[in-house]
Design an enzyme around this catalytic site. Structure first.
Site, PDB file in Angstrom:
ATOM      1  N   TYR A   1       8.840  17.192  -5.805  1.00  0.00           N
ATOM      2  CA  TYR A   1       7.775  16.650  -6.649  1.00  0.00           C
ATOM      3  C   TYR A   1       6.702  17.668  -7.016  1.00  0.00           C
ATOM      4  CZ  TYR A   1       9.562  12.103  -5.013  1.00  0.00           C
ATOM      5  OH  TYR A   1      10.348  11.017  -4.714  1.00  0.00           O
TER       6      TYR A   1
ATOM      7  N   PRO B   1       0.789  -1.242   0.000  1.00  0.00           N
ATOM      8  CA  PRO B   1       0.000   0.000   0.000  1.00  0.00           C
ATOM      9  C   PRO B   1       0.816   1.284   0.000  1.00  0.00           C
ATOM     10  CG  PRO B   1      -0.863  -1.567   1.595  1.00  0.00           C
ATOM     11  CD  PRO B   1       0.448  -2.107   1.129  1.00  0.00           C
ATOM     12  N   GLY B   2       2.102   1.192   0.324  1.00  0.00           N
ATOM     13  CA  GLY B   2       2.938   2.392   0.295  1.00  0.00           C
ATOM     14  C   GLY B   2       2.540   3.393   1.356  1.00  0.00           C
TER      15      GLY B   2
ATOM     16  N   CYS C   1      17.828  28.648   3.188  1.00  0.00           N
ATOM     17  CA  CYS C   1      18.369  29.644   2.264  1.00  0.00           C
ATOM     18  C   CYS C   1      18.116  29.196   0.820  1.00  0.00           C
ATOM     19  CB  CYS C   1      19.865  29.829   2.542  1.00  0.00           C
ATOM     20  SG  CYS C   1      20.555  31.268   1.715  1.00  0.00           S
ATOM     21  N   GLU C   2      16.851  29.053   0.471  1.00  0.00           N
ATOM     22  CA  GLU C   2      16.417  28.612  -0.861  1.00  0.00           C
ATOM     23  C   GLU C   2      15.081  29.276  -1.186  1.00  0.00           C
ATOM     24  OE1 GLU C   2      17.820  26.614  -3.083  1.00  0.00           O
ATOM     25  OE2 GLU C   2      19.516  25.891  -1.881  1.00  0.00           O
TER      26      GLU C   2
END
Length: 466
Positions: free
Chosen positions: A364, A317-318, A391-392
Site C-alpha cells: 500500500y 472500527p476496523g 530477496c526483494e
C-alpha cells in the site's frame, strides 16, 4: 524513463518527506503513535510494564508486542462512545482466541470473513449471535457452518450468494438473518485497494444501477432469510465522518425506497467504519466520541428528512482498536551507507524481519515510524530506511525515519501501529518463520500466538521423506 527509486535519485541532497521533521533528540518517543503504556526509560522502550530488551531476551525477535490494557481501553472507548450502536471488532485486522475474548468481554461483537476466522471465534467461545460474517465469495461449507452455528448476521454480497444462503438455511430448517451489502458510490480518501464504496470494485450491490433494490427484493422473497437491513462500507484508514454523510444519505434513501416500494421496514443499518490510526506524525485520527456524535447526527438528520424511523446502527472500527495496541520489535543485522546521485547518502538499516511480517509498506506504500528501543544514544539523528532480510528491493519496513547516527548491529528497533493487518497478512516468503504475538500487561508477558518453527514450515511439504 524515470528510475523506480524516484525522488531518491534526484540531483541534490537527500531530504526527508515534507511531513517528517528532524528531531532534536532521536531518542524521544512520539507518544501518540504508540500504545498507551509505552514509554522510554534511559532509551529502553517499555510496553505494558515489560522492557523490550527483556522481552526479546525471553521470546526472541522479531516479535509482535500486544498491549492488552491498550486494546481493552480502545475497545471500551468505542463501546462507550457508540453506546446505542452495535460495535463489531474486525477479525481480519488481527484475530486470535485471546483478542476475540477481550473484545467480547469489553462488549463488542465480532466480524469474520472466512471459515478460519469463524473457527477462531468458535474456539474462543464467542456468542455466535454477536458474530457477523462478511465476504464476497463465501464457500458452501462456510455458509453451512455459519448457519449451523447460528451466526447473528450473514452479509450477502451477490445474487448467487443470496440463493446459496437461502438454500442452505432452508435445508437446515433455519431462518438466517442477513444484511445486504450495498455500494453507495462514495470513494474514501485512501489507497485504491482499500477504498470499498466506489462502483468499480468487487464488494456489494450498486445503489445507482438498481442492483441493491433487486437484491433486497430477492431476500424478502426467500422464506428462509430474515432481512435485518443494509450494510455500507466506504473504505479504511478514514479520519473523519464526511464520507459517511454522503453514504448514509444514499443508503437511507434506498431504505425509504424499500419501505415505499416493497413495504418493508428495515430495522438495522451498518455504516461500516474503517476508522484511521496515527502511523506517523502526518496522521490525525478523530476520537471515538467525535465520530459517534457526528455519525449519529448524520443518520438522525437524514431519517427526519426522509420521514423514516431511525434504524438500529452498527459500526466496524476496523484497525482503530488493535492497530495502535501493537508494535513490532526487530534486531538490527547490518547498517549500510549507500551513495546516491548528487552526492547524497542513504543509511540502510537491515532488520531480522521485513515484508513477511509487514507487507503494508510494499503493498500500500504505507508509511511507518520507528525508534531505537534498547538503549539511549547521544549521536545526532540521521535519515534512515529500515529494510528487511528478504530477496526483494521493495522489502521496506519504514521508508524514512530519523534514528541516532550510531545505530549498529545488535540494536533493537521498534515500529508502532502494527496491530492491524501485519500478523494477519504475514507470510512465509523466502521460507521465513512468522513471529510470535506476545501480550504484555502489568509487567508480565505471555505468548498468545507462538512463533512458527521449521517443523511447522515443513509440515505441509508432503514430498519430504518420500
Amino acid at each position: 524513463m524515470t528510475h523506480e527509486a524516484g525522488w531518491a535519485h534526484a540531483p541534490g541532497a537527500l531530504r526527508a518527506p515534507s511531513w517528517l521533521r528532524e528531531p532534536s533528540d532521536p531518542n524521544v518517543l512520539v507518544g501518540h503513535l504508540w500504545s498507551q503504556t509505552a514509554h522510554k526509560a534511559d532509551g529502553v522502550l517499555t510496553v505494558g510494564g515489560v522492557s523490550l530488551v527483556d522481552l526479546v531476551a525471553e521470546h526472541g525477535s522479531p516479535a509482535y508486542v500486544l498491549d492488552e490494557a491498550d486494546f481493552r481501553a480502545r475497545a471500551r472507548a468505542f463501546k462507550e462512545a457508540f453506546g446505542d450502536f452495535d460495535v463489531f471488532y474486525a477479525g481480519k485486522a488481527f484475530l486470535c482466541t485471546a483478542t476475540a475474548r477481550w473484545a467480547a468481554e469489553e462488549g463488542l461483537s465480532l466480524d469474520v470473513c472466512t471459515g478460519g476466522e469463524l473457527a477462531v471465534a468458535e474456539r474462543a467461545g464467542i456468542d455466535m449471535a454477536r458474530v457477523g460474517f462478511h465476504g464476497n465469495n463465501k464457500s458452501l461449507a462456510e455458509i453451512e457452518k455459519a448457519v449451523t452455528l447460528g451466526v447473528g448476521r450473514l452479509i450477502v454480497d451477490s445474487f448467487h450468494e443470496i440463493q446459496r444462503v437461502a438454500d442452505v438455511a432452508e435445508g437446515l430448517g433455519r431462518t438466517q438473518p442477513v444484511m445486504v451489502r450495498v455500494t453507495a458510490g462514495v470513494e474514501a480518501h485512501t489507497h485504491e485497494y482499500i477504498a470499498t464504496a466506489h462502483e468499480d470494485q468487487k464488494f456489494g450491490f450498486s445503489i445507482v444501477n438498481g442492483q441493491a433494490l433487486d437484491a433486497v427484493r430477492r431476500v424478502l422473497a426467500a422464506p428462509s432469510l430474515e432481512l435485518l437491513g443494509l450494510h455500507s462500507h466506504i473504505g479504511s484508514q478514514i479520519f473523519d465522518s464526511s464520507g459517511f454523510e454522503v453514504a448514509a444519505r444514499r443508503v437511507l434513501a434506498l431504505q425509504a425506497q424499500v419501505r415505499d416500494e416493497l413495504g418493508a421496514e428495515l430495522p438495522e443499518l451498518d455504516l461500516g467504519g474503517g476508522f484511521g490510526i496515527a502511523y506517523t506524525t502526518q496522521d490525525d485520527p478523530s476520537e471515538p466520541k467525535q465520530l459517534a456524535h457526528e455519525m449519529s447526527e448524520i443518520v438522525a438528520h437524514e431519517c427526519r428528512a426522509l420521514g423514516i424511523a431511525e434504524p438500529r446502527l452498527s459500526i466496524e472500527p476496523g484497525r482503530a482498536i488493535v492497530g495502535p495496541a501493537m508494535c513490532t520489535v526487530y534486531e538490527v543485522g547490518t547498517v549500510k551507507e549507500v551513495e546516491l546521485d548528487g552526492g547524497a547518502t542513504r543509511t540502510y538499516v537491515s532488520v531480522d524481519g521485513g515484508m513477511s511480517d509487514n507487507i503494508r509498506t510494499a503493498l500500500y506504500d504505507a508509511d511507518y515510524s520507528c525508534t531505537l528501543a534498547g538503549r539511549r544514544s547521544d549521536a545526532p539523528p540521521v535519515l534512515a530506511r529500515i529494510v528487511g532480510k528478504h530477496c526483494e528491493a521493495g522489502d521496506i519496513v519504514v521508508k524514512d525515519e530519523f534514528l541516532p547516527g550510531d545505530v549498529r548491529p545488535g540494536d533493537l528497533v521498534a515500529v508502532p501501529g502494527t496491530g492491524a493487518y501485519c500478523r494477519s497478512m504475514a507470510s512465509n516468503y523466502n521460507h521465513t518463520l512468522r513471529p510470535p504475538v506476545v501480550a504484555v500487561r502489568d509487567g508480565a508477558s505471555r505468548v498468545v500466538v507462538r512463533r512458527e518453527t521449521l517443523d511447522d514450515l515443513l509440515a505441509t511439504d508432503v514430498g519430504i521423506g518420500q
